[in-house]
Design a protein around this motif. Structure first.
Motif, PDB file in Angstrom:
ATOM      1  N   LEU A  67      -1.666  -8.155 -12.794  1.00  0.00           N
ATOM      2  CA  LEU A  67      -0.896  -8.635 -13.941  1.00  0.00           C
ATOM      3  C   LEU A  67       0.586  -8.364 -13.727  1.00  0.00           C
ATOM      4  O   LEU A  67       1.434  -9.188 -14.050  1.00  0.00           O
ATOM      5  N   THR A  68       0.872  -7.206 -13.177  1.00  0.00           N
ATOM      6  CA  THR A  68       2.272  -6.876 -12.927  1.00  0.00           C
ATOM      7  C   THR A  68       2.670  -7.176 -11.494  1.00  0.00           C
ATOM      8  O   THR A  68       3.850  -7.103 -11.154  1.00  0.00           O
ATOM      9  N   CYS A  69       1.705  -7.512 -10.652  1.00  0.00           N
ATOM     10  CA  CYS A  69       1.953  -7.782  -9.236  1.00  0.00           C
ATOM     11  C   CYS A  69       2.624  -6.599  -8.560  1.00  0.00           C
ATOM     12  O   CYS A  69       3.537  -6.751  -7.754  1.00  0.00           O
ATOM     13  N   SER A  70       2.216  -5.416  -8.957  1.00  0.00           N
ATOM     14  CA  SER A  70       2.824  -4.238  -8.341  1.00  0.00           C
ATOM     15  C   SER A  70       1.728  -3.270  -7.936  1.00  0.00           C
ATOM     16  O   SER A  70       0.578  -3.383  -8.367  1.00  0.00           O
ATOM     17  N   LEU A  71       2.111  -2.322  -7.125  1.00  0.00           N
ATOM     18  CA  LEU A  71       1.164  -1.327  -6.652  1.00  0.00           C
ATOM     19  C   LEU A  71       0.849  -0.373  -7.791  1.00  0.00           C
ATOM     20  O   LEU A  71       1.741   0.235  -8.377  1.00  0.00           O
TER      21      LEU A  71
ATOM     22  N   CYS B  85      -4.971   1.095  -1.164  1.00  0.00           N
ATOM     23  CA  CYS B  85      -4.007   0.661  -2.158  1.00  0.00           C
ATOM     24  C   CYS B  85      -4.725  -0.069  -3.274  1.00  0.00           C
ATOM     25  O   CYS B  85      -5.736  -0.729  -3.056  1.00  0.00           O
ATOM     26  N   CYS B  86      -4.166   0.047  -4.453  1.00  0.00           N
ATOM     27  CA  CYS B  86      -4.699  -0.696  -5.579  1.00  0.00           C
ATOM     28  C   CYS B  86      -3.538  -1.405  -6.258  1.00  0.00           C
ATOM     29  O   CYS B  86      -2.588  -0.774  -6.713  1.00  0.00           O
ATOM     30  N   TRP B  87      -3.585  -2.729  -6.267  1.00  0.00           N
ATOM     31  CA  TRP B  87      -2.532  -3.505  -6.888  1.00  0.00           C
ATOM     32  C   TRP B  87      -2.986  -3.975  -8.258  1.00  0.00           C
ATOM     33  O   TRP B  87      -4.158  -4.335  -8.445  1.00  0.00           O
ATOM     34  N   ASN B  88      -2.079  -3.987  -9.160  1.00  0.00           N
ATOM     35  CA  ASN B  88      -2.356  -4.567 -10.469  1.00  0.00           C
ATOM     36  C   ASN B  88      -1.901  -6.019 -10.419  1.00  0.00           C
ATOM     37  O   ASN B  88      -0.742  -6.313 -10.141  1.00  0.00           O
TER      38      ASN B  88
ATOM     39  N   TYR C 206      -7.506  -5.542 -10.995  1.00  0.00           N
ATOM     40  CA  TYR C 206      -7.084  -4.783  -9.822  1.00  0.00           C
ATOM     41  C   TYR C 206      -7.547  -5.460  -8.544  1.00  0.00           C
ATOM     42  O   TYR C 206      -8.632  -6.040  -8.477  1.00  0.00           O
ATOM     43  N   LEU C 207      -6.717  -5.371  -7.558  1.00  0.00           N
ATOM     44  CA  LEU C 207      -7.073  -5.812  -6.217  1.00  0.00           C
ATOM     45  C   LEU C 207      -6.916  -4.607  -5.303  1.00  0.00           C
ATOM     46  O   LEU C 207      -5.865  -3.968  -5.282  1.00  0.00           O
TER      47      LEU C 207
ATOM     48  N   THR D 171       2.608 -12.764  -3.163  1.00  0.00           N
ATOM     49  CA  THR D 171       2.244 -12.005  -1.971  1.00  0.00           C
ATOM     50  C   THR D 171       2.417 -10.532  -2.272  1.00  0.00           C
ATOM     51  O   THR D 171       3.335 -10.129  -2.986  1.00  0.00           O
ATOM     52  N   LEU D 172       1.498  -9.742  -1.764  1.00  0.00           N
ATOM     53  CA  LEU D 172       1.545  -8.299  -1.937  1.00  0.00           C
ATOM     54  C   LEU D 172       1.518  -7.705  -0.545  1.00  0.00           C
ATOM     55  O   LEU D 172       0.817  -8.214   0.328  1.00  0.00           O
TER      56      LEU D 172
END
Lengths: 535, 841
Positions: free
Chosen positions: B575-579, B570-573, B559-560, B538-539
Motif C-alpha cells: 500500500l505504501t510501496c515501502s519496506l 524483506c517485507c514490503w508493504n 505484504y510482499l 518496482t521494489l
C-alpha cells in the motif's frame, strides 16, 4: 508391460489461410471461363427471371449471355459511342442502357432496334435503372443531373439538379416506386423521392462514389468510393454504420450474395473481397488478373461474373453436386463403416460373460522398425511415408512424419547410425528430402543437425557420384539463398523495431521490452540463427 | 528461542522398496521387502501393504524366509541385529544380536541352525571396504533377545552386494564374486577355489562380475558381467579344468540373475528393463518381457516357480506370472537425483505431486502412503540407456482449483539447442485424470526459471506466467476459440511478453486475489497489473538478487515478502510501496500457507536447517525450531489437512489447518507432528490391535452388529411384547453355521441369501408373527388354507428329512424352487391315476 509409445508427430501450425465454411463455399467454383470483349467491361447485370441471362456492357455493345453459353445469345450494337449500365427490368423483358452520346436507349430483349430513345441529357449517361413500378426509368449523367423518364410516353418526368459532379452510380428502391438513390463524384449520396422535387436525404461518403447497393430490406445502403466501402442506416436518417477499408485501390463494384449474408466488393486492386454482413469481417478473397470494374453474382450464387479493364469477362460457375461428390465416390473402395463398428456398440446383457480380448496396438511401419531398434530401416520407411488424404485419395508427402522420425532417432542418439552406410540411391533420397524441407522454418532445427551429420559422414566420398554432388551443390545454393533472405528479414525487423520504439509514447515507468512481439518474426529470427550455425 | 517439546520432526513414508531383493513366500501370497527401517509385507494379488514389521533401528539390509519354517522370516539390519518375524501376523519372534553391521543375509536348508551374514572385515578399519561372510550359529533359547556370538568366518574379501554371494546345489558350496574373481567354497572339503577373469578382453568389454546365481540341482554357476555377458561356469570343483560358456544379449551390465526353482530357466535383467528368460541348456531360446518401466535391480522367483518379481530402479516391484504377464505392480515414491518440480499439492486429490519416473509426474497420497498414479508428461518411448539425454519434467504448476496443470519438459543435448515444451493439461472429470490440452514447443528461448498460475478462484480466465533466462516473462491465457474450429476446444496462447531492462527474471508470484503479479529481476522486484499489463511499481533491496518471492495471504495480503542472496528477508508493504521490515537471515526457502497467514522460512545455518513460522504482520515468530535436519532444505510444501486439528497451544496452532512437508538433502520426506496428533494415531492403532486379537470373521462382524442393534432395539419393546424372543430360529441357524466345519457347509452364495433373509425377518414384526403362524401350521400338515404357507411347510419337512439322511451339503441346497415343488406334488398326485390308466389300457 507398458506398451510401446509411438513416435509423436508434432502438429505444426497450418500454413496459409484457415479453412472455414466460407472458404469451402467460395472455393467451390470451377475454373473460370474467360471471354474477350471489345473493351473494358463496365457493367454486368443478371436478368431477374430464369434462365438468368446476364447483360454485359463493354465498349459500344451490350452482350447478353446465357447461363452456360460462352457465346452471347444476343447482342445490342446500336450505340454510337461507349455504352454504359445495361440493366434488365424486373420482368426481364426490357433492357435499358446509357451511352457516352447522352442518349438512353431502351431495348426489347427479343428485338434488336431500340424501342425508345430518351434524349435530354447533355453528357454521357452512366446510370440507368428501372423503378419498381416498371414504367419509369432513372438515369444519371455526367451533366450532374438525374432524370426520371416515363416509358410509355417516352417523356421526361422530372430533373434533379442537386449533385455538383458526375453521377456515376444510382439505384432504385425495389419496394417503393418513388424512391431512388444516386451517388456522385461530389462525394455525396442523395436519396430522392419522386413525389417531391428535391432530395430527402444526403450522406457524405468522403470519396467520389463509384457504386451503390441497397440491402433487400432496404434499411441499409452500401456505398463504395475511393478505397472505402461504407454502410449507411437509412432508417436512422443516413447514419454511417461501418466504414470498411480492405482494398488498396478504388472499389468499383458491390454485390450481395443471394441470401444476403455476404457482401462482395471488387476493386481496381484486382481483388474481390467477401464480407460477412454481421460483423463485416473479410471471410474470403478472390484474386483476378487485372483491375476489376464490374462484378455480379448469379441468383443462388451459381456463378460469379467479373469484368476487368483488360476487356476480359471472367465467369466462374459453381461446381455441381455430382462433381463435388465424385471424390467421395472413389472412397467407397474402402471397407464400409459397418465393418469397423461391427459389434462395437453391443451392450452386454446382465448374465453375459465378457471375454476381454487384448487390444492390439496398431503401429505405423516406422514405429515397428523403431520398436525393433532397426534405425536405418525406420529412417528409410519414414522417407517413403506418403499419407493418403481423405479428400482426394491421392498420395502426398507428409514431411512432418519424416522429420518426427529423424527427431526421434536423434533423441535416441542413433541418428548417426541411421544416416550412415547408405549407397548412392539412399543418400540421394535423403538429400532430396533435405533440399525439399531444410529451409522450412518448422523443420529447420531438426534437419540442420541431420544435414550436418550427413556431411560429416559422407565428406570422404564427395566427388564419387555426380548425382550426389549435384544435390550437394543445390543444397549449398539453397542455404546461401536462405541466409540472404533471413538477413533481409532481420534488417526489416530491425527497422520495424525502431519504428515501434519511436511510435510508442514514453511512459513514466520504462518497460522497454514490453512489445507484443510477433510470433512469426521470432520464429524467423530463430531459424535464421539455425541457418547461420549450419553453414 | 523456546524449544517446543510437543512438535516433532518425523519421517513420512516414501522409503525405498527396491533396496534389496524382495522375497516371495512359499504360498506365493505374500511378498516381503526391506523398506527403510522396516520390512514390509505386501499381498501379491492386491498390491496392498499388509504388515509393516517395525523393530530395526537402522536400515534393513536383507530379508530371508527361514529355511526350516516357511512362516517365519529373518531380517538383518545395519544396526547389528537379525530379527525373526512371523510375517503372517506381523509379530517379532526373536532378536539375535550379532554386534556388527550386517550387509546381507544368506541361509540354506542344508545348514540348519546357521545363517550366513556379510559383515565388514573386523581387522580392517578402512571404512569397511572389504567384507566377510560369517556363519552365525543361532542359539536355541526361549528368550526374545538372544546374543549370537558364535561366529566363524567362511569367506573373506567378498562384495557387500547380496547378489554376488549365493548357495549352490544342496548347500554344498557357496559362490561369491568380487571384482574380477569368482570364489567357490566347498563346505565338505573346506576348500575354496578362485577363478579370475582378465581385466579387459580385446573388444574392450569389462569383465567385472555383477551378480551370481547357482543352478538348484546341477553344478552350474551363472555369473553376470559389467559388459552385459552372462557366463555359465561348469566343472568348477577342479582348480584348473573349469569351463564356462558365454551368453550375450544385454548391452550393458547384468544387474540380476536368477534360476527358476526347477532349474529349467535362467532369468536375467539389467538396465534395459527387459526381463530375459533363457532356457537352461537351450540357450538360443529366449523369451523377453520388455518395457518393464525402469532398470531391473533384482529378480526374485517364488519357491513354486509360479511368480517372478522384479524390483526396479524407480522404487517399484513388479510381480509377473511366469514370464508372461505382469499381474501386479507395487510402486513406492519415486525419488530421482533431484526434484526439479517443486513439491506441490494437487488441489483435487490433496496428493503430493513431484516428478517421478523420467518424463512422468507422480501423484502420491500422503495419507495412505501410496502412489496414486503416474502422469506421463513426455509421452515418448523411454530409451533405457545410460548416458542418453532424455526429456525431464523440470517445472510444474497447478491452478487453484486443480483444473489445470502446467508442465515444462526440457532436454539439453550437447551441441544442440535446448528443447523446451510447455504443456497444459486439463482435468477430465470423466477419466479423473489430466488430459493434454495444449503443447507449446519452445515457449521461451532459454530455460524456464519460474512458473505460476493466477490464484484468483473467482475469475473466469486462468492465467499462467512463466519466467525464463532469456530475459522475458510471458503470460499465457486460455484463448476462446473462434466458432470456425469449435471442435478443437479452447487452447492456450501467449497473451503478453514482458521484460525489464534486459535483466533475467527469476521468481514470479501472483497475489492472493490475482490482481498483482510480482516478478523479480535480479535485485529488483517489479509489480505488474495482469489486467492491463502496466508496470505499477518496482521494489528493490540491493545489493543481491532476489531468491524467493511470496505474497502474504488473507489479512496479510498487503505484504510482499522476498528473500535475497545476501541473507536478507524483506517485507514490503504494497500500500505504501515501502519496506515494512527486514531481518538478516539466510533463508533457503520461503513459502506461504495457502490456508492461513502463516509463512514458513527454512534458514540454513552452519550445516543445519532451522525453521521459522511467522506472520508477516507480527514481529515475533509463531514457532521456531533449530536444527530441523542437517543440510539445506530447498523443497517444502504446506499440505492442507483433511480435518482441522483443534490445538489450543499457541506454538502448534500453525499446524492446525495444514501440515508442512519438506524434503531433506538426502531426499527424505519429513513432516512435523504434534503430540496430540501422535496420541490420536496411537489410540487408533491400539484399537485396531484389540480388534485384531478377536477373530475377525465376516460373520462375527455381521453378527456383532446385529446383536448390538438387537439389544438396543429390545429394550423399549420388551415391555410391549413379552412373548417375543430374540430370533429363536435365526440364531440357531447361525450357531449351527458357525460351528459346522467350513468344508461340509454348502456354497456361501446360498448361505448368504438365507443369512440375509434371517436378518430381514428379525427386524419386521409382522413377519415374526407369520413365522409363528407357520410354525403352528407345521404341526397340522393336512390343512390347506393358503397355497403359499402350505408350500413353505411342505418344503421344510423335506429338508429335514434330507438332513436326517446325513447328506448335509446336498440337503441345504434347495435344488427346487417353489414352482418346481408344486409341479412335483402335482405329478405325485397324478402319478397313480395316470399309471393306473396306462395299466388299464
Amino acid at each position: 508391460m507398458a506398451s510401446f509409445k509411438p513416435t509423436k508427430i508434432q502438429v505444426y501450425p497450418k500454413l496459409g489461410e484457415k479453412v472455414t465454411q466460407d472458404t469451402l463455399y467460395w472455393k467451390n467454383y470451377k475454373a473460370p471461363v474467360q471471354i474477350k470483349e471489345f473493351g473494358a467491361v463496365t457493367h454486368i447485370d443478371f436478368s431477374p427471371v430464369a434462365p438468368h441471362n446476364f447483360a454485359v456492357t463493354a465498349f459500344t455493345r451490350v452482350h447478353i449471355y446465357g447461363p452456360f453459353s460462352q457465346e452471347p445469345v444476343k447482342t445490342f450494337t446500336r450505340f454510337k459511342d461507349t455504352a454504359y449500365s445495361g440493366r434488365f427490368r424486373s420482368d426481364g423483358q426490357l433492357l435499358v442502357a446509357g451511352c457516352e452520346d447522352s442518349v438512353v436507349r431502351l431495348f426489347d430483349v427479343g428485338g434488336k432496334v431500340a424501342l425508345r430513345m430518351f434524349r435530354g441529357h447533355t453528357k454521357a449517361v452512366h446510370v440507368t435503372d428501372f423503378t419498381s413500378d416498371r414504367y419509369q426509368i432513372l438515369t444519371g449523367s455526367d451533366d450532374y443531373t438525374c432524370r426520371l423518364w416515363d416509358i410509355p410516353n417516352s417523356t421526361e418526368l422530372n430533373t434533379y439538379q442537386e449533385h455538383t459532379d458526375y453521377i456515376r452510380c444510382g439505384v432504385t428502391s425495389k419496394l417503393n416506386r418513388d424512391l431512388f438513390i444516386t451517388g456522385s463524384y461530389d462525394h455525396t449520396l442523395k436519396l430522392f423521392d419522386a413525389r417531391v422535387d428535391r432530395s430527402v436525404m444526403t450522406m457524405d461518403h468522403g470519396q467520389p462514389v463509384e457504386s451503390l447497393l441497397l440491402y433487400p430490406s432496404e434499411g441499409l445502403l452500401v456505398s463504395a468510393g475511393g478505397r472505402y466501402v461504407k454502410v449507411w442506416d437509412l432508417l436512422k436518417g443516413g447514419q454511417p454504420l461501418v466504414s470498411l477499408k480492405n482494398h488498396h485501390k478504388t472499389v468499383t463494384s458491390l454485390c450481395l450474395s443471394t441470401n444476403g449474408q455476404r457482401l462482395l466488393s471488387a476493386s481496381l486492386d484486382r481483388h474481390v473481397k467477401v464480407y460477412n454482413t454481421t460483423n463485416y469481417k473479410v471471410v474470403h478473397n478472390f484474386d483476378y488478373a487485372a483491375s476489376i470494374l464490374s462484378l455480379a453474382l448469379a441468383p443462388d450464387d451459381e456463378s460469379i461474373v467479373v469484368g476487368m479493364t483488360n476487356s476480359i469477362l471472367s465467369i466462374k460457375h459453381r461446381k455441381s453436386p455430382e462433381e463435388s461428390k465424385e471424390i467421395s465416390g472413389q472412397q467407397r473402395r474402402r471397407p464400409s463403416y459397418r465393418v469397423f463398428v461391427k459389434g462395437k456398440n453391443y451392450v452386454p446383457k446382465q448374465d453375459d460373460y465378457l471375454v476381454s480380448k487384448p487390444v492390439k496396438q496398431h503401429l505405423a511401419k516406422y514405429d515397428k522398425q523403431l520398436k525393433k531398434f532397426n534405425v536405418s530401416k525406420a529412417l528409410d520407411t519414414a522417407l517413403e511415408v506418403k499419407m493418403l488424404t481423405l479428400a482426394t485419395w491421392t498420395r502426398h508427402r507428409k514431411p512432418e512424419i519424416t522429420v518426427a522420425v529423424i527427431k526421434e532417432l536423434d533423441r535416441r542418439g542413433t541418428l548417426n547410425n541411421a544416416l550412415a552406410g547408405r549407397d548412392e540411391q539412399g543418400l540421394s533420397q535423403l538429400l532430396n528430402f533435405l533440399i525439399g524441407n531444410l529451409v522450412d522454418p518448422r523443420f529447420a532445427p531438426v534437419l540442420v543437425t541431420a544435414a550436418e551429420m550427413i556431411l560429416d559422414i559422407y565428406h570422404s566420398v564427395i566427388g564419387q557420384s555426380p548425382v550426389v554432388d549435384r544435390q550437394l551443390l543445390r543444397l549449398q545454393e539453397l542455404l546461401e539463398r536462405e541466409i540472404d533472405y533471413q538477413q533481409d528479414l532481420l534488417e526489416v525487423l530491425g527497422m520495424l523495431d525502431t519504428m515501434f520504439a519511436s511510435a510508442l509514447p514514453r511512459k513514466e515507468v520504462p518497460c522497454s521490452g514490453a512489445s507484443r512481439s510477433n510470433g512469426l518474426a521470432q520464429g524467423e529470427a530463430s531459424t535464421s540463427r539455425a541457418q547461420l550455425q549450419a553453414t | 528461542m523456546v524449544e517446543h517439546g510437543d512438535i516433532r520432526v518425523v519421517h513420512r513414508g516414501g522409503s525405498k522398496i527396491n533396496f534389496r531383493k524382495p522375497v516371495i513366500t512359499n504360498d506365493s501370497r505374500f511378498l516381503l521387502c526391506a523398506s527403510g527401517e522396516s520390512v514390509k509385507v505386501f499381498s501379491t494379488s492386491t498390491e496392498e501393504c499388509i504388515h509393516d514389521l517395525r523393530g530395526h533401528t537402522d536400515l534393513v539390509t536383507g530379508v530371508l524366509i527361514k529355511p526350516s519354517n516357511h512362516l517365519q522370516a529373518f531380517s538383518c539390519s545395519a544396526d547389528g541385529t537379525v530379527r525373526l518375524w512371523d510375517f503372517t501376523d506381523g509379530i517379532l519372534i526373536k532378536t539375535y544380536v550379532i554386534g556388527y553391521p550386517i550387509f546381507s543375509i544368506h541361509a540354506s536348508p542344508h545348514h540348519e541352525g546357521v545363517i550366513f551374514v556379510v559383515t565388514p572385515m573386523q581387522g580392517d578399519k578402512r571404512s569397511g571396504e572389504l567384507f566377510q561372510l560369517v556363519a552365525v550359529h543361532l542359539p536355541q533359547s526361549g528368550d526374545q533377545l538372544v546374543e549370537a556370538r558364535e561366529l566363524s568366518a567362511v569367506l573373506t574379501g567378498i562384495s557387500s552386494n547380496p547378489a554376488a554371494t549365493v548357495f549352490g546345489r544342496g548347500g554344498e558350496y557357496i559362490a561369491s564374486a568380487n571384482g574380477l574373481q569368482l570364489e567357490v567354497y566347498f563346505f565338505k572339503k573346506q576348500k575354496a577355489y578362485r577363478f579370475s577373469l582378465k581385466e579387459d578382453n580385446k573388444k574392450g568389454g569389462k569383465n567385472t562380475f555383477t551378480c551370481v546365481a547357482c543352478h538348484p540341482n546341477d553344478d552350474c554357476i551363472a555369473t553376470g558381467h559389467e559388459d552385459g555377458k552372462i557366463r555359465l561356469w561348469r566343472n568348477f570343483n577342479h582348480k584348473k579344468e573349469y569351463t564356462y560358456s558365454t551368453l550375450h544379449w544385454h548391452h550393458s551390465a547384468v544387474s540380476s540373475l536368477s534360476f527358476t526353482p526347477e532349474g529349467t530357466n535362467l532369468l536375467s535383467g539389467g538396465i534395459e528393463s527387459v526381463l530375459v528368460q533363457w532356457r537352461y541348456n537351450q540357450e538360443n531360446q529366449r523369451d523377453f518381457l520388455p518395457r518393464l518401466g525402469a532398470a531391473i535391480t533384482h529378480i526374485a522367483v517364488s519357491p513354486d516357480g509360479a511368480l517372478y518379481c522384479t524390483s526396479h530402479s524407480d522404487n517399484k516391484i513388479t510381480i509377473i506370472q511366469s514370464c508372461v504377464k505382469v499381474s501386479a505392480v507395487i510402486q513406492g515414491l519415486v525419488k530421482g537425483e533431484s526434484v526439479g518440480t517443486d513439491l506441490m499439492i494437487d488441489p483435487r486429490s490433496k496428493s503430493l505431486v513431484l516428478n517421478g519416473k523420467p518424463g512422468h509426474l507422480q501423484f502420491y497420497s500422503l495419507q495412505r502412503d501410496k502412489l496414486l498414479y503416474n502422469l506421463d508428461i513426455v509421452q515418448q518411448e523411454y530409451i533405457h540407456e545410460s548416458g542418453l539425454q532424455q526429456f525431464e519434467v523440470v517445472k510444474a504448476a497447478f491452478d487453484a482449483s486443480g483444473n489445470w496443470l502446467a508442465t515444462v519438459e526440457e532436454r539439453k543435448q550437447k551441441g544442440a539447442e535446448l528443447e523446451l515444451n510447455l504443456k497444459l493439461w486439463a482435468f477430465d472429470e470423466q477419466t479423473q485424470s489430466f488430459v493434454l490440452n495444449t503443447t507449446i514447443s519452445a515457449p521461451h528461448e532459454a530455460q524456464i526459471t519460474g512458473m505460476c498460475f493466477s490464484h484468483a478462484t473467482d475469475s473466469q480466465t486462468t492465467m499462467l506466467v512463466s519466467t525464463s533466462k532469456d530475459g522475458h516473462f510471458k503470460a499465457w491465457q486460455l484463448a476462446a476459440q473462434s466458432q470456425t474450429d469449435a471442435d478443437e476446444g479452447p487452447s492456450w496462447s501467449c497473451d503478453f511478453v514482458g521484460a525489464y531492462h534486459g535483466l533475467v527474471p527469476e521468481c514470479c508470484s501472483f497475489s492472493a486475489d490475482g490482481s498483482l503479479l510480482a516478478v523479480s529481476f535480479q535485485e529488483v522486484v517489479t509489480v505488474w497489473s495482469p489486467a492491463s499489463w502496466e508496470l505499477l511499481t518496482t521494489l528493490s533491496q540491493p545489493p543481491k538478487a532476489i531468491r524467493n518471492l511470496c505474497f502474504g495471504r488473507l489479512s496479510c495480503s498487503k505484504y510482499l515478502l522476498g528473500t535475497t542472496d545476501s541473507n536478507l528477508l524483506c517485507c514490503w508493504n504494497l500500500l505504501t510501496c515501502s519496506l515494512e521490515w527486514s531481518t538478516s537471515m539466510d533463508v533457503s526457502l520461503l513459502l506461504a500457507d495457502p490456508l492461513s497467514e502463516n509463512m514458513a522460512a527454512f534458514c540454513c545455518q552452519a550445516g543445519c536447517t532451522d525453521l521459522f513460522v511467522f506472520k508477516p504482520s507480527e514481529p515475533r515468530p509463531l514457532f521456531s525450531q533449530k536444527a530441523v535436519c542437517s543440510g539445506m532444505v530447498t523443497r517444502a510444501v504446506f499440505a492442507p489437512r483433511e480435518e482441522m486439528l483443534e490445538s489450543c497451544e499457541e506454538s502448534s496452532q500453525w499446524l492446525n489447518r495444514s501440515q508442512l512437508y519438506f524434503l531433506t538433502q538426502y531426499m527424505d520426506l519429513m513432516t512435523f507432528t504434534t503430540k496430540t496428533e501422535e496420541e490420536r494415531l496411537m489410540a487408533s492403532s491400539k484399537q485396531l490391535v484389540i480388534d485384531d486379537s478377536v477373530a475377525m470373521t465376516p460373520f462375527y462382524l455381521l453378527l456383532g452388529k446385529h446383536r448390538q442393534q438387537q439389544q438396543g432395539g429390545d429394550d423399549p419393546q420388551s415391555g410391549v411384547s413379552a412373548e417375543r424372543t430374540p430370533l429363536p430360529q435365526g440364531s440357531v441357524a447361525i450357531k449351527e453355521l458357525l460351528q459346522t466345519p467350513a468344508h461340509v457347509l454348502p456354497s456361501t452364495s446360498f448361505l448368504c441369501s438365507m443369512f440375509v433373509q434371517s436378518l430381514l425377518i428379525s427386524v419386521t414384526d409382522s413377519r415374526e408373527e407369520s413365522k409363528h403362524a407357520e410354525e403352528e401350521m407345521e404341526s397340522e400338515k393336512e390343512e390347506e388354507d393358503s397355497e403359499e404357507e402350505i408350500e413353505s411347510s411342505r418344503t421344510r419337512p423335506e429338508q429335514q428329512a434330507a438332513v436326517g439322511g446325513g447328506e448335509a451339503a446336498e440337503s441345504a441346497a434347495p435344488a427346487m424352487t417353489k414352482a418346481q415343488v408344486r409341479e412335483l406334488r402335482r405329478v405325485k398326485k397324478l402319478d397313480h391315476s395316470w399309471l393306473a390308466g396306462l395299466l388299464d389300457s
